[in-house]
Design a protein around this motif. Structure first.
Motif, PDB file in Angstrom:
ATOM      1  N   GLY A   1       0.769  -1.238   0.000  1.00 54.66           N
ATOM      2  CA  GLY A   1       0.000   0.000   0.000  1.00 54.66           C
ATOM      3  C   GLY A   1       0.794   1.278   0.000  1.00 54.66           C
ATOM      4  O   GLY A   1       0.206   2.375  -0.020  1.00 54.66           O
ATOM      5  N   PHE A   2       2.123   1.201   0.018  1.00 56.20           N
ATOM      6  CA  PHE A   2       2.942   2.414  -0.008  1.00 56.20           C
ATOM      7  C   PHE A   2       3.159   2.818  -1.459  1.00 56.20           C
ATOM      8  O   PHE A   2       4.033   2.308  -2.143  1.00 56.20           O
ATOM      9  CB  PHE A   2       4.275   2.149   0.693  1.00 56.20           C
ATOM     10  CG  PHE A   2       5.195   3.354   0.743  1.00 56.20           C
ATOM     11  CD1 PHE A   2       4.700   4.648   0.644  1.00 56.20           C
ATOM     12  CD2 PHE A   2       6.560   3.183   0.892  1.00 56.20           C
ATOM     13  CE1 PHE A   2       5.542   5.751   0.700  1.00 56.20           C
ATOM     14  CE2 PHE A   2       7.420   4.268   0.947  1.00 56.20           C
ATOM     15  CZ  PHE A   2       6.903   5.556   0.851  1.00 56.20           C
ATOM     16  N   GLU A   3       2.350   3.769  -1.920  1.00 56.02           N
ATOM     17  CA  GLU A   3       2.437   4.207  -3.311  1.00 56.02           C
ATOM     18  C   GLU A   3       3.784   4.878  -3.578  1.00 56.02           C
ATOM     19  O   GLU A   3       4.179   5.824  -2.899  1.00 56.02           O
ATOM     20  CB  GLU A   3       1.302   5.182  -3.616  1.00 56.02           C
ATOM     21  CG  GLU A   3       1.220   5.569  -5.082  1.00 56.02           C
ATOM     22  CD  GLU A   3       0.034   6.468  -5.377  1.00 56.02           C
ATOM     23  OE1 GLU A   3      -0.019   7.013  -6.503  1.00 56.02           O
ATOM     24  OE2 GLU A   3      -0.827   6.629  -4.488  1.00 56.02           O
ATOM     25  N   GLY A   4       4.498   4.359  -4.565  1.00 53.34           N
ATOM     26  CA  GLY A   4       5.821   4.886  -4.879  1.00 53.34           C
ATOM     27  C   GLY A   4       6.919   4.346  -3.980  1.00 53.34           C
ATOM     28  O   GLY A   4       8.039   4.872  -3.968  1.00 53.34           O
ATOM     29  N   GLY A   5       6.625   3.297  -3.216  1.00 51.65           N
ATOM     30  CA  GLY A   5       7.590   2.749  -2.265  1.00 51.65           C
ATOM     31  C   GLY A   5       8.877   2.255  -2.900  1.00 51.65           C
ATOM     32  O   GLY A   5       9.965   2.456  -2.357  1.00 51.65           O
ATOM     33  N   HIS A   6       8.750   1.642  -4.065  1.00 51.23           N
ATOM     34  CA  HIS A   6       9.921   1.116  -4.762  1.00 51.23           C
ATOM     35  C   HIS A   6      10.880   2.249  -5.134  1.00 51.23           C
ATOM     36  O   HIS A   6      12.085   2.201  -4.837  1.00 51.23           O
ATOM     37  CB  HIS A   6       9.464   0.354  -6.007  1.00 51.23           C
ATOM     38  CG  HIS A   6      10.581  -0.169  -6.840  1.00 51.23           C
ATOM     39  ND1 HIS A   6      10.967   0.430  -8.016  1.00 51.23           N
ATOM     40  CD2 HIS A   6      11.392  -1.232  -6.669  1.00 51.23           C
ATOM     41  CE1 HIS A   6      11.977  -0.251  -8.536  1.00 51.23           C
ATOM     42  NE2 HIS A   6      12.256  -1.257  -7.739  1.00 51.23           N
TER      43      HIS A   6
END
Length: 458
Positions: A163-168
């Motif tokens: 759920g962490f958008e942009g986590g990568h």
């Protein structure tokens, strides 16, 4: 086979190395020609890396991102294999006794400091101005700064799936900024130390040095008149060790995959990411075997040449540092500027403050070398730690560089709870707070171990 320019596979490697060669020569000229650049003590490789990064973004150089990542990955391992093959003298052996565990505790305690600081920032943001903030994202600070782009990439991708958008991209950006901090802040700290007279920096001025023949070879080495060049022998041993490193790593990861896919998904990445530790251990094993064979009269000569191995490790580190900086992608920051800036700035500050305290206890005889090398590694990578160390210890006469290797080995054992905390934090807001508390408790335990072992060593 087509050897023309239309065959990209044939000429791409040459072109990419050509970029690296060009910026190294330009950076070396700039450093030697302009005294104000030389006085900054910025290593040639670091300056060259930023020159190539600028050339990439203004369109002068067409950088192959994958190739630069490959160079960075293999350069670390080959550089440390060369260092580990060196035959240590008696003074080095005595100085290095007992520092492996303590160095490991220093490394993992820094992970905990970074993790606690990172979680406090992202939890506070999540409960105040950024309610959609993924609260566990603070743990990407020790992943990016402490463990490098490999782990930052993997954990960031894992958090993105949760759920962490942009986590990568965020994880990679933290790792990239850590690398910049290691180089830029590290150089600033070197300058401060030099001005205060706290550390002698050999490369701040250009000097001519005189060396005896013993500096270049020992009397028991293979002769220069042999049919094979000494440099070829050093390279052959290094490449052989690295091939065995691949086989051992492949065997371990294949075995873990057969036993448990869940365990393998976590541990296998760690093994490949820390391949330089396996390579260094195998290089030390080869060195010991050669010593035993000489002692038993099976072989008559010493095959390692410390001077050439130092030059080879230096060359690999130079190439790799240029490739690492040139491979930074500024676009990875995306829309997470506030947490990115806060984590980067606070991470650099707490890392430096923590290391100034623990390194005084652990590296009493070579405090500044230990401090600078650890700061370079625990904000960037082992390579940035070594490149900074070379500015105050160009001959690698202190055990500081080897402590990065032995400490990382013990760090894998002491750092096992880190993987548990990383998996625990994103489960819920409550578990994120629990993780923060557990990280703080483990930090206290590690500081106790550092103090206890330090007192015993007096």
């Amino acid at each position: 086979m087509d050897y023309s320019a239309s065959n990209n596979m044939v000429w791409n490697v040459v072109i990419q190395f050509g970029y690296i060669a060009a910026v190294i020569l330009i950076a070396n000229f700039v450093r030697r020609r302009f005294s104000f650049v030389r006085k900054t003590m910025m290593p040639v490789a670091v300056l060259a890396g930023f020159l190539l990064l600028i050339a990439k973004y203004i369109g002068i150089a067409k950088i192959d991102q994958s190739f630069m990542e490959i160079l960075t990955y293999h350069g670390i391992a080959l550089g440390f294999i060369a260092m580990s093959l060196r035959v240590p003298d008696k003074a080095m052996k005595e100085t290095q006794k007992g520092t492996g565990f303590k160095s490991g505790a220093v490394i993992v305690s820094t992970y905990m400091v970074q993790g606690v600081a990172g979680l406090i920032i992202t939890i506070l943001l999540g409960y105040t101005v950024m309610p959609k903030m993924f609260k566990a994202a603070g743990l990407l600070l020790p992943m990016g700064f402490g463990q490098g782009p490999g782990q930052a990439n993997n954990i960031g991708a894992s958090y993105q799936s949760l759920g962490f958008e942009g986590g990568h991209s965020f994880g990679l950006a933290i790792a990239a900024m850590g690398y910049v901090i290691a180089c830029v802040v590290g150089v600033i700290m070197l300058n401060i130390l030099r001005k205060k007279g706290k550390a002698g920096v050999a490369s701040s001025t250009e000097v001519d040095e005189e060396y005896s023949a013993d500096y270049f070879y020992s009397k028991d080495e293979i002769s220069v008149s042999e049919s094979v060049d000494k440099l070829s022998v050093q390279l052959a041993m290094m490449v052989l060790v690295y091939v065995v490193t691949y086989l051992v790593s492949h065997g371990i990861t294949s075995g873990l995959s057969a036993i448990s896919e869940g365990l393998a998904s976590t541990v296998n990445t760690l093994i490949w990411g820390f391949n330089f530790i396996i390579g260094s251990a195998l290089a030390i094993l080869l060195r010991v075997i050669l010593e035993k064979l000489r002692g038993g009269g099976v072989i008559k000569r010493q095959y390692q040449n410390n001077y050439l191995l130092n030059r080879l490790s230096g060359a690999f580190f130079d190439i790799m540092i240029v490739a690492g900086i040139a491979g930074i992608n500024i676009e990875d920051i995306r829309g997470l500027v506030v947490p990115f800036v806060l984590l980067s700035v606070v991470g650099a500050i707490v890392t430096w403050i923590h290391l100034t305290r623990v390194c005084k206890k652990v590296y009493k005889d070579y405090y500044y070398e230990g401090l600078i090398s650890m700061f370079g590694m625990l904000t960037g990578t082992i390579s940035s730690g070594v490149i900074l160390l070379r500015e105050i210890d160009p001959g690698m006469k202190t055990p500081a560089a080897n402590n990065l290797i032995t400490g990382s080995s013990f760090g894998i054992l002491l750092g096992a709870p880190v993987l548990v905390l990383v998996g625990l934090a994103p489960k819920s807001d409550v578990m994120c707070l629990v993780t923060l508390a557990l990280a703080a408790i483990y930090l206290v335990v590690l500081l106790f171990l550092i103090n206890k072992v330090g007192k015993r060593a007096k």
